[in-house]
Design an enzyme around this catalytic site. Sequence first.
Site, PDB file in Angstrom:
ATOM      1  N   ASN A 239     -28.683  21.393  18.114  1.00  0.00           N
ATOM      2  CA  ASN A 239     -28.180  22.748  17.837  1.00  0.00           C
ATOM      3  C   ASN A 239     -28.553  23.719  18.961  1.00  0.00           C
ATOM      4  O   ASN A 239     -27.771  24.609  19.288  1.00  0.00           O
ATOM      5  CB  ASN A 239     -28.681  23.244  16.480  1.00  0.00           C
ATOM      6  CG  ASN A 239     -27.856  22.677  15.346  1.00  0.00           C
ATOM      7  OD1 ASN A 239     -26.709  23.070  15.138  1.00  0.00           O
ATOM      8  ND2 ASN A 239     -28.417  21.712  14.635  1.00  0.00           N
TER       9      ASN A 239
ATOM     10  N   GLY B 226     -32.969  18.873  19.044  1.00  0.00           N
ATOM     11  CA  GLY B 226     -32.417  20.084  19.662  1.00  0.00           C
ATOM     12  C   GLY B 226     -30.921  20.053  19.942  1.00  0.00           C
ATOM     13  O   GLY B 226     -30.451  20.722  20.857  1.00  0.00           O
TER      14      GLY B 226
ATOM     15  N   HIS C 251     -28.634  25.403   8.135  1.00  0.00           N
ATOM     16  CA  HIS C 251     -29.051  24.425   7.129  1.00  0.00           C
ATOM     17  C   HIS C 251     -27.906  23.438   6.893  1.00  0.00           C
ATOM     18  O   HIS C 251     -26.753  23.845   6.740  1.00  0.00           O
ATOM     19  CB  HIS C 251     -29.426  25.138   5.816  1.00  0.00           C
ATOM     20  CG  HIS C 251     -29.913  24.177   4.781  1.00  0.00           C
ATOM     21  ND1 HIS C 251     -31.177  23.623   4.817  1.00  0.00           N
ATOM     22  CD2 HIS C 251     -29.280  23.620   3.719  1.00  0.00           C
ATOM     23  CE1 HIS C 251     -31.299  22.772   3.817  1.00  0.00           C
ATOM     24  NE2 HIS C 251     -30.172  22.756   3.136  1.00  0.00           N
TER      25      HIS C 251
ATOM     26  N   ASN D 105     -30.855  30.965  10.360  1.00  0.00           N
ATOM     27  CA  ASN D 105     -31.192  29.546  10.241  1.00  0.00           C
ATOM     28  C   ASN D 105     -29.929  28.746   9.994  1.00  0.00           C
ATOM     29  O   ASN D 105     -29.018  29.223   9.327  1.00  0.00           O
ATOM     30  CB  ASN D 105     -32.150  29.352   9.049  1.00  0.00           C
ATOM     31  CG  ASN D 105     -32.507  27.895   8.806  1.00  0.00           C
ATOM     32  OD1 ASN D 105     -32.863  27.165   9.737  1.00  0.00           O
ATOM     33  ND2 ASN D 105     -32.411  27.460   7.558  1.00  0.00           N
TER      34      ASN D 105
HETATM   35  C1  GAR Z   1     -30.021  19.841  11.845  1.00  0.00           C
HETATM   36  O1  GAR Z   1     -29.174  19.065  11.069  1.00  0.00           O
HETATM   37  C2  GAR Z   1     -30.403  21.116  11.116  1.00  0.00           C
HETATM   38  O2  GAR Z   1     -29.353  21.645  10.359  1.00  0.00           O
HETATM   39  C3  GAR Z   1     -31.497  20.625  10.223  1.00  0.00           C
HETATM   40  O3  GAR Z   1     -32.231  19.731  11.022  1.00  0.00           O
HETATM   41  C4  GAR Z   1     -31.379  19.163  12.024  1.00  0.00           C
HETATM   42  C5  GAR Z   1     -31.988  19.429  13.387  1.00  0.00           C
HETATM   43  O4  GAR Z   1     -31.274  18.792  14.398  1.00  0.00           O
HETATM   44  N1  GAR Z   1     -32.283  21.693   9.714  1.00  0.00           N
HETATM   45  C6  GAR Z   1     -32.861  21.684   8.519  1.00  0.00           C
HETATM   46  O5  GAR Z   1     -32.811  20.754   7.763  1.00  0.00           O
HETATM   47  C7  GAR Z   1     -33.617  22.970   8.166  1.00  0.00           C
HETATM   48  N2  GAR Z   1     -33.885  23.022   6.754  1.00  0.00           N
HETATM   49  P1  GAR Z   1     -31.365  19.259  15.914  1.00  0.00           P
HETATM   50  O6  GAR Z   1     -32.845  19.316  16.281  1.00  0.00           O
HETATM   51  O7  GAR Z   1     -30.651  18.167  16.661  1.00  0.00           O
HETATM   52  O8  GAR Z   1     -30.695  20.606  16.033  1.00  0.00           O
END
Ligand code: GAR
Length: 203
Positions: A15, A13, A111, A109
């Site tokens: 982000n 989490g 990515h 989203n």
């Molecule tokens: C982030 O790097 C996000 O961009 C990626 O997963 C991570 C989650 O981190 N998302 C994807 O790969 C979606 N296809 P977080 O839980 O610390 O935000």
Amino acid sequence: MKTRIAVLVSGGGTNLQALIDARDRGELPHGMLALVVSNNEGAYALERAKKAGIPAAVCLRAKGTPRSDFEARLLDILSQNNIDMIVLAGFMAILSADFVGHYPERIINIHPSLIPSFCGEGFYGLRVHRAALDYGVKVTGATVHFVNEIPDGGRIIAQKAVDILPDDTPETLQRRVMEQAEWILLPRAAEEVARELEMRNEE
Ligand code: GAR
């Protein structure tokens, strides 16, 4: 009225934290972080929501059960909370065309690559960075896009490039992409879309 945002998460989490920090700095004036939903009950993101005073819910999909059941429960939670807009922030599940149809151009989203490179089904989390390193690209980055029925295929809202360094591992690259791109892009894009929706609601 502020756009009511649900943030969908699965893991750490960071982000979500970037969105909370932006809110606390007054940088999300048109959006309200109204709800966090996790499809993983152990997600640290749920702790972050709690600390930030955001209501949180868990919506699980047991192995072998139909996606439609999971999505019906998710839709229920969202409508009970009068959600206008959804932010996928490290949400590791693909949503069906039917689900997306309930929120057209209202789901965004983040990515961790420059779409259309290293994206689509099977490209998530560290796998994306591993693929970029295996390919040997010298620049990667992050993309915020609207979610449609094609995985990572919706209209692009914002992108930011990040250099790859010679000694990078998937982990060091992931961290740099987060710091230099994701945590900056996502709150900005969320505010931009929330503002648009608020204006549309008032028309
Ligand atoms: C982030 O790097 C996000 O961009 C990626 O997963 C991570 C989650 O981190 N998302 C994807 O790969 C979606 N296809 P977080 O839980 O610390 O935000």
